[in-house]
Motif scaffolding. Structure first.
Motif, short mmCIF file in Angstrom:
data_model
loop_
_atom_site.label_atom_id
_atom_site.label_comp_id
_atom_site.label_asym_id
_atom_site.label_seq_id
_atom_site.Cartn_x
_atom_site.Cartn_y
_atom_site.Cartn_z
N SER A 149 0.83 -1.22 0.00
CA SER A 149 0.00 0.00 0.00
C SER A 149 0.86 1.26 0.00
N PRO A 150 1.72 1.41 -1.02
CA PRO A 150 2.70 2.51 -0.99
C PRO A 150 2.05 3.89 -1.04
N ILE A 151 2.74 4.85 -0.43
CA ILE A 151 2.33 6.25 -0.42
C ILE A 151 3.10 6.96 -1.52
N HIS A 152 2.39 7.49 -2.49
CA HIS A 152 3.03 8.11 -3.65
C HIS A 152 3.38 9.56 -3.37
N SER A 153 4.59 9.97 -3.79
CA SER A 153 5.02 11.36 -3.63
C SER A 153 5.61 11.85 -4.94
N LYS A 154 5.10 12.96 -5.43
CA LYS A 154 5.67 13.59 -6.62
C LYS A 154 5.69 15.09 -6.40
N ASN A 155 6.88 15.63 -6.20
CA ASN A 155 7.07 17.05 -5.96
C ASN A 155 8.09 17.58 -6.95
N SER A 156 8.59 18.77 -6.73
CA SER A 156 9.68 19.28 -7.55
C SER A 156 10.93 18.45 -7.26
N VAL A 157 11.90 18.49 -8.16
CA VAL A 157 13.08 17.65 -7.98
C VAL A 157 13.86 18.03 -6.72
N ALA A 158 13.95 19.31 -6.40
CA ALA A 158 14.66 19.73 -5.19
C ALA A 158 13.93 19.23 -3.94
N ASP A 159 12.61 19.26 -3.97
CA ASP A 159 11.84 18.76 -2.83
C ASP A 159 11.98 17.24 -2.71
N ASP A 160 11.99 16.54 -3.84
CA ASP A 160 12.21 15.09 -3.80
C ASP A 160 13.60 14.76 -3.24
N PHE A 161 14.58 15.52 -3.67
CA PHE A 161 15.96 15.36 -3.18
C PHE A 161 16.00 15.49 -1.65
N SER A 162 15.36 16.51 -1.14
CA SER A 162 15.35 16.74 0.31
C SER A 162 14.54 15.68 1.04
N LEU A 163 13.43 15.26 0.44
CA LEU A 163 12.60 14.22 1.06
C LEU A 163 13.37 12.91 1.19
N ILE A 164 14.02 12.48 0.13
CA ILE A 164 14.78 11.23 0.18
C ILE A 164 15.86 11.31 1.25
N ARG A 165 16.52 12.44 1.35
CA ARG A 165 17.59 12.62 2.34
C ARG A 165 17.09 12.47 3.77
N SER A 166 15.79 12.65 3.97
CA SER A 166 15.25 12.64 5.34
C SER A 166 14.96 11.23 5.85
N PHE A 167 15.09 10.21 5.02
CA PHE A 167 14.73 8.85 5.42
C PHE A 167 15.94 8.08 5.92
N ASP A 168 15.68 7.17 6.86
CA ASP A 168 16.71 6.26 7.36
C ASP A 168 16.85 5.02 6.48
N ASN A 169 15.82 4.73 5.68
CA ASN A 169 15.82 3.57 4.80
C ASN A 169 15.52 4.03 3.37
N ILE A 170 16.44 3.77 2.45
CA ILE A 170 16.32 4.25 1.07
C ILE A 170 16.62 3.10 0.12
N LEU A 171 15.82 3.02 -0.94
CA LEU A 171 16.04 2.02 -1.99
C LEU A 171 15.90 2.71 -3.34
N PHE A 172 16.85 2.46 -4.23
CA PHE A 172 16.72 3.03 -5.57
C PHE A 172 17.39 2.14 -6.59
N GLN A 173 16.91 2.26 -7.82
CA GLN A 173 17.44 1.45 -8.92
C GLN A 173 18.70 2.09 -9.47
N HIS A 174 18.55 3.12 -10.24
CA HIS A 174 19.68 3.94 -10.67
C HIS A 174 19.13 5.34 -10.89
N GLY A 175 19.96 6.29 -10.76
CA GLY A 175 19.54 7.68 -10.90
C GLY A 175 20.45 8.56 -10.08
N THR A 176 20.97 9.61 -10.71
CA THR A 176 21.95 10.44 -10.04
C THR A 176 21.34 11.29 -8.92
N LEU A 177 20.08 11.69 -9.06
CA LEU A 177 19.44 12.43 -7.97
C LEU A 177 19.34 11.55 -6.73
N ALA A 178 18.84 10.32 -6.89
CA ALA A 178 18.69 9.42 -5.74
C ALA A 178 20.04 9.04 -5.16
#
Length: 275
Positions: free
Chosen positions: A205-234
């Protein structure tokens, strides 16, 4: 002075800016970051993280690129101007300076210590024929997700909604890059792949988030658990976070063959590879 020419793409720009600023730190100089165009979306996005892009007249400079970057840290260039142009997607340039680089960006005050965030670059990446057969399937995402202990799953993506889509809906979406028709798989293949990921991850039941790229960058940084495929922003959001556990797609971009980057090999404590 160090002038860095940015290309298109927020994540690419982070590599370019950080490379230039490391050189600036070495020679005690200032950095001017130059946008690729006057109307570049990144101008406003970088302001949000305290970086102001500007167009200026470039004087005579030492020309710095991916190949010769390391050589310009020599003291004999201390009084030189530099023009930095390239991608600099090599973790070895940054690995020993992560603590310093973190000080260049606003701190994240509220941290999410209980949940997991996934960055999924879909959008134009759903179309490319050359990488389509190497995309991880839903089962791979699930295996990686199961390596975390978490309460809620958040998904950051460039898709407008996290739900199954039709071919007509996908054709009417606009993304970061417009992929030429001769480089695409069929629209049906793109739709089927995206829908298979949506269906596979529906159990969380994932919670979807789509904001500006700077806001996404800051949001990801705020988590203790992160998963990503590939992507320089992530990648940069993860590197500059205080996350205790990060899953990075081990093959990175396998369709590139010998030119594939080494970014999944950074080997930071708490990071693991998935595939």
């Amino acid at each position: 002075m160090i002038y860095v020419q940015l290309t298109n793409g927020f994540g690419n720009n982070l590599f370019q800016y950080n490379a230039a600023r490391l050189l600036a730190e070495r020679h005690k100089q200032e950095v001017i970051a130059i946008p690729p165009s006057d109307g570049y979306y990144g101008i406003e996005e970088f302001k949000k993280i305290g970086i102001h892009l500007q167009n200026v007249q470039i004087p005579d400079c030492e020309r710095v690129n991916d190949t010769n970057f390391a050589s310009f840290f020599n003291d004999r260039y201390k009084k030189s101007n530099f023009f930095v142009s390239g991608y600099f997607e090599n973790y070895k340039y940054f690995k020993n300076n992560i603590s310093l680089i973190k000080t260049w960006y606003p701190s994240v005050n509220e941290r999410n210590t209980e949940d997991l965030i996934i960055h999924l670059r879909a959008g134009d990446r759903l179309f490319y024929a050359n990488e389509f057969d190497s995309k991880p399937q839903a089962s791979s995402f699930i295996s990686a997700i199961e390596q975390f202990n978490f309460k809620e799953l958040y998904i950051v993506t460039d898709m407008p909604n996290w739900k199954k889509i039709t071919a007509d809906e996908l054709q009417n979406m606009n993304f970061h890059v417009n992929v030429p028709s001769n480089k695409r798989v069929s629209i049906e293949q793109s739709v089927d792949y995206f829908n298979s990921i949506v269906e596979g991850l529906s159990q969380y039941s994932p919670i979807h988030s789509k904001n500006s790229v700077a806001d996404d960058f800051s949001l990801i940084r705020s988590f203790d658990n992160i998963l990503f495929q590939h992507g320089t922003l992530a990648w940069w959001a993860s590197v500059l976070s205080e996350a205790k556990k990060v899953g990075v797609y081990g093959p990175w971009r396998p369709w590139k063959g010998a030119s594939n980057k080494n970014l999944s090999n950074i080997n930071i404590e708490g990071w693991f590879k998935w595939n």
